[in-house]
Write an enzyme that holds these catalytic residues in place. Sequence first.
Site, mmCIF file in Angstrom:
data_model
loop_
_atom_site.group_PDB
_atom_site.id
_atom_site.type_symbol
_atom_site.label_atom_id
_atom_site.label_comp_id
_atom_site.label_asym_id
_atom_site.label_seq_id
_atom_site.Cartn_x
_atom_site.Cartn_y
_atom_site.Cartn_z
ATOM 1 N N ASP A 42 40.681 24.898 41.620
ATOM 2 C CA ASP A 42 40.995 23.704 41.634
ATOM 3 C C ASP A 42 40.705 22.545 40.885
ATOM 4 O OD1 ASP A 42 38.341 23.427 42.236
ATOM 5 O OD2 ASP A 42 38.355 22.798 44.332
ATOM 6 N N GLU A 43 39.641 22.913 39.671
ATOM 7 C CA GLU A 43 39.147 21.961 38.903
ATOM 8 C C GLU A 43 40.188 21.493 37.782
ATOM 9 O OE1 GLU A 43 35.289 22.103 37.259
ATOM 10 O OE2 GLU A 43 34.504 23.140 39.061
ATOM 11 N N TYR B 181 35.121 23.412 30.687
ATOM 12 C CA TYR B 181 35.504 24.453 31.473
ATOM 13 C C TYR B 181 37.023 24.304 32.255
ATOM 14 C CZ TYR B 181 35.916 27.114 35.860
ATOM 15 O OH TYR B 181 36.478 28.051 36.796
ATOM 16 N N LYS C 175 40.479 26.436 31.817
ATOM 17 C CA LYS C 175 41.127 26.930 32.746
ATOM 18 C C LYS C 175 42.816 26.473 32.953
ATOM 19 C CE LYS C 175 39.915 29.875 35.324
ATOM 20 N NZ LYS C 175 39.947 31.261 35.229
HETATM 21 P P1 NAD Z 1 31.205 34.598 37.071
HETATM 22 O O1 NAD Z 1 30.857 33.916 35.885
HETATM 23 O O2 NAD Z 1 30.418 35.118 37.972
HETATM 24 O O3 NAD Z 1 31.888 36.045 36.464
HETATM 25 C C1 NAD Z 1 32.459 36.113 35.310
HETATM 26 C C2 NAD Z 1 32.660 37.653 34.838
HETATM 27 O O4 NAD Z 1 33.548 37.813 33.516
HETATM 28 C C3 NAD Z 1 31.287 38.398 34.464
HETATM 29 O O5 NAD Z 1 31.216 39.290 35.007
HETATM 30 C C4 NAD Z 1 31.679 38.387 32.835
HETATM 31 O O6 NAD Z 1 30.773 39.450 32.215
HETATM 32 C C5 NAD Z 1 32.950 38.557 32.705
HETATM 33 N N1 NAD Z 1 33.424 38.168 31.364
HETATM 34 C C6 NAD Z 1 33.296 36.995 30.788
HETATM 35 N N2 NAD Z 1 33.756 36.915 29.527
HETATM 36 C C7 NAD Z 1 34.652 38.130 29.418
HETATM 37 C C8 NAD Z 1 35.166 38.676 28.355
HETATM 38 N N3 NAD Z 1 35.634 37.931 27.305
HETATM 39 N N4 NAD Z 1 35.837 39.815 28.576
HETATM 40 C C9 NAD Z 1 35.612 40.687 29.763
HETATM 41 N N5 NAD Z 1 34.841 40.053 30.824
HETATM 42 C C10 NAD Z 1 34.388 38.884 30.535
HETATM 43 O O7 NAD Z 1 32.452 33.968 37.532
HETATM 44 P P2 NAD Z 1 33.031 33.758 38.983
HETATM 45 O O8 NAD Z 1 32.422 32.717 39.618
HETATM 46 O O9 NAD Z 1 33.095 35.307 39.490
HETATM 47 O O10 NAD Z 1 34.634 33.498 38.780
HETATM 48 C C11 NAD Z 1 35.711 34.493 38.399
HETATM 49 C C12 NAD Z 1 37.029 33.706 38.284
HETATM 50 O O11 NAD Z 1 37.307 33.053 39.243
HETATM 51 C C13 NAD Z 1 36.983 32.758 36.939
HETATM 52 O O12 NAD Z 1 38.155 33.005 36.340
HETATM 53 C C14 NAD Z 1 36.776 31.446 37.494
HETATM 54 O O13 NAD Z 1 37.341 30.458 36.817
HETATM 55 C C15 NAD Z 1 37.410 31.473 38.918
HETATM 56 N N6 NAD Z 1 37.169 30.864 39.886
HETATM 57 C C16 NAD Z 1 35.686 30.620 40.337
HETATM 58 C C17 NAD Z 1 35.512 29.873 41.544
HETATM 59 C C18 NAD Z 1 33.879 29.739 41.883
HETATM 60 O O14 NAD Z 1 33.706 29.034 42.945
HETATM 61 N N7 NAD Z 1 33.116 30.657 41.600
HETATM 62 C C19 NAD Z 1 36.436 29.173 42.265
HETATM 63 C C20 NAD Z 1 37.746 29.310 41.659
HETATM 64 C C21 NAD Z 1 37.983 30.140 40.682
HETATM 65 O O1 DAU Z 2 35.951 24.156 42.379
HETATM 66 C C1 DAU Z 2 35.680 25.498 41.802
HETATM 67 C C2 DAU Z 2 34.604 25.453 40.725
HETATM 68 O O2 DAU Z 2 33.417 25.601 41.522
HETATM 69 C C3 DAU Z 2 34.942 26.947 39.777
HETATM 70 O O3 DAU Z 2 36.002 26.875 39.195
HETATM 71 C C4 DAU Z 2 33.615 27.083 38.955
HETATM 72 O O4 DAU Z 2 33.702 28.281 38.362
HETATM 73 C C5 DAU Z 2 32.333 27.074 39.581
HETATM 74 O O5 DAU Z 2 31.285 27.149 39.154
HETATM 75 C C6 DAU Z 2 32.260 25.740 40.405
HETATM 76 O O6 DAU Z 2 32.022 24.424 39.779
HETATM 77 P P1 DAU Z 2 31.195 23.232 40.351
HETATM 78 O O7 DAU Z 2 30.867 22.540 39.339
HETATM 79 O O8 DAU Z 2 32.000 22.760 41.349
HETATM 80 O O9 DAU Z 2 29.980 24.141 40.921
HETATM 81 P P2 DAU Z 2 28.252 24.096 40.770
HETATM 82 O O10 DAU Z 2 27.802 25.189 41.784
HETATM 83 O O11 DAU Z 2 27.944 24.148 39.150
HETATM 84 O O12 DAU Z 2 28.165 22.479 41.328
HETATM 85 C C7 DAU Z 2 28.555 22.423 42.484
HETATM 86 C C8 DAU Z 2 28.174 20.830 42.791
HETATM 87 O O13 DAU Z 2 26.790 20.458 43.011
HETATM 88 C C9 DAU Z 2 28.655 19.830 41.712
HETATM 89 O O14 DAU Z 2 29.039 18.599 42.139
HETATM 90 C C10 DAU Z 2 27.323 19.805 40.981
HETATM 91 C C11 DAU Z 2 26.284 19.730 41.915
HETATM 92 N N1 DAU Z 2 25.121 20.263 41.408
HETATM 93 C C12 DAU Z 2 25.270 21.520 40.744
HETATM 94 C C13 DAU Z 2 24.001 21.979 40.090
HETATM 95 C C14 DAU Z 2 23.973 23.244 39.500
HETATM 96 C C15 DAU Z 2 23.838 19.671 41.450
HETATM 97 O O15 DAU Z 2 23.750 18.437 42.022
HETATM 98 N N2 DAU Z 2 22.688 20.100 40.959
HETATM 99 C C16 DAU Z 2 22.653 21.339 40.417
HETATM 100 O O16 DAU Z 2 21.572 21.976 39.978
#
Ligand code: NAD
Ligand code: DAU
Length: 354
Positions: A136-137, A161, A165
Amino acid sequence: MENVILVTGGAGFIGSNFILQRMELDPASIVNLDTLTYAGNLHNLAAIANEQRYEFVQGDIADRQLVRHLLNRRKPRAIVHLAAESHVDRSIRGPDDFIRTNVGGTFALLEEVRAYWRGLADQDRKNFRLLHVSTDEVFGSLDSEDPAFSETTAYAPNSPYAASKAASDHLVRAYHHTYGLPVLTTNCSNNYGRFQFPEKLIPLMVLNARDGKPLPVYGDGQNVRDWLYVEDHCEAIATVLDRGRVGETYNIGGGNEKRNIEIVETICDTVDEMAGRRGPSRRQLITFVRDRPGHDRRYAMDARKIERELGWRPRETFESGIRKTVRWYLENADWVRDVTSGSYRQWIATHYSS
Ligand code: NAD
Ligand code: DAU
């Protein structure tokens, strides 16, 4: 073509939850291509590591020769593309890896997939799908009164980031428009659950609360995120892969808008209850720290399209999901010990010292 799904980034947080869920519910074989950055962890997949239907390949999505050979050897009918650099704070400190993997890696993957797909027999070419997992970012930041992001909201990414994306989403879209590659894109809100690397808000706060360390809340703590339990996200991905309309994008969200401070207070109370409390409430550990540069104020997802067209909706409530998650981190001290290695400690020390 075989009943094989290639998952990129399958050793990460969402990827490993997705693979474990699919191995249980789906007859398909799964190939996991992951380069194993600091965020990739094969322990997550230990339960299925020796199953015949599962194969792990260590490699980079940007390594075109490796991807080409893998596609030709395993002949997947679908690809679920999750591999990415995913942490916003790291992208602010050093965007290079984000551009390299999220943009360059997605481009390399698309080129190899396009060549593979063109070489398939007619029916296989028709059935093939590439599902790109996004966020959603890419839509930027909302004010408190704004309507939630929909699939037609204009892109306005604010962090390196989010920009990386957004660039990958545009490439995926262009490969459909120009070459007819059968793609699907999902844009999801913040996930939480087991296996999330403890640099992200929820696991970081659970572990610091467990250990009686300060809980660093950025800025005024009033930023809002829409939280979705990771297994619900995995089901949504599988649903879009099965029945989504080619070329479409689908927003996925939990309908759980929460201010960061509410999340942290809930975690404090839950850890107090589950781990026991010797002194005062863990809420006393909350420490307001310098804000994230360019910090998006609010995200909210309008997920009516996926519900209307495909019948998906989240199963987990935030109240039950957060309890399961806190419990998992408290009960899996070995997993936590494994991932909080030297490089993790260095990240925490550098990032939070300023
Ligand atoms: P994560 O950082 O936990 O995992 C990413 C994985 O990708 C890792 O296992 C890493 O080793 C692998 N990777 C990184 N670079 C690579 C490369 N060049 N080749 C092959 N593998 C590689 O991330 P996540 O939170 O599981 O997110 C997965 C996907 O979902 C991402 O594309 C992220 O943008 C998207 N996403 C995440 C969230 C969230 O809240 N975590 C929300 C919406 C979308
Ligand atoms: O919205 C989807 C995204 O959510 C994904 O695309 C990203 O991969 C995932 O990392 C996440 O991004 P955020 O930046 O929203 O997540 P994060 O957990 O880093 O932070 C959540 C909120 O908490 C954000 O407003 C920042 C705040 N935060 C985060 C950290 C790590 C703090 O206040 N303190 C902290 O130490």
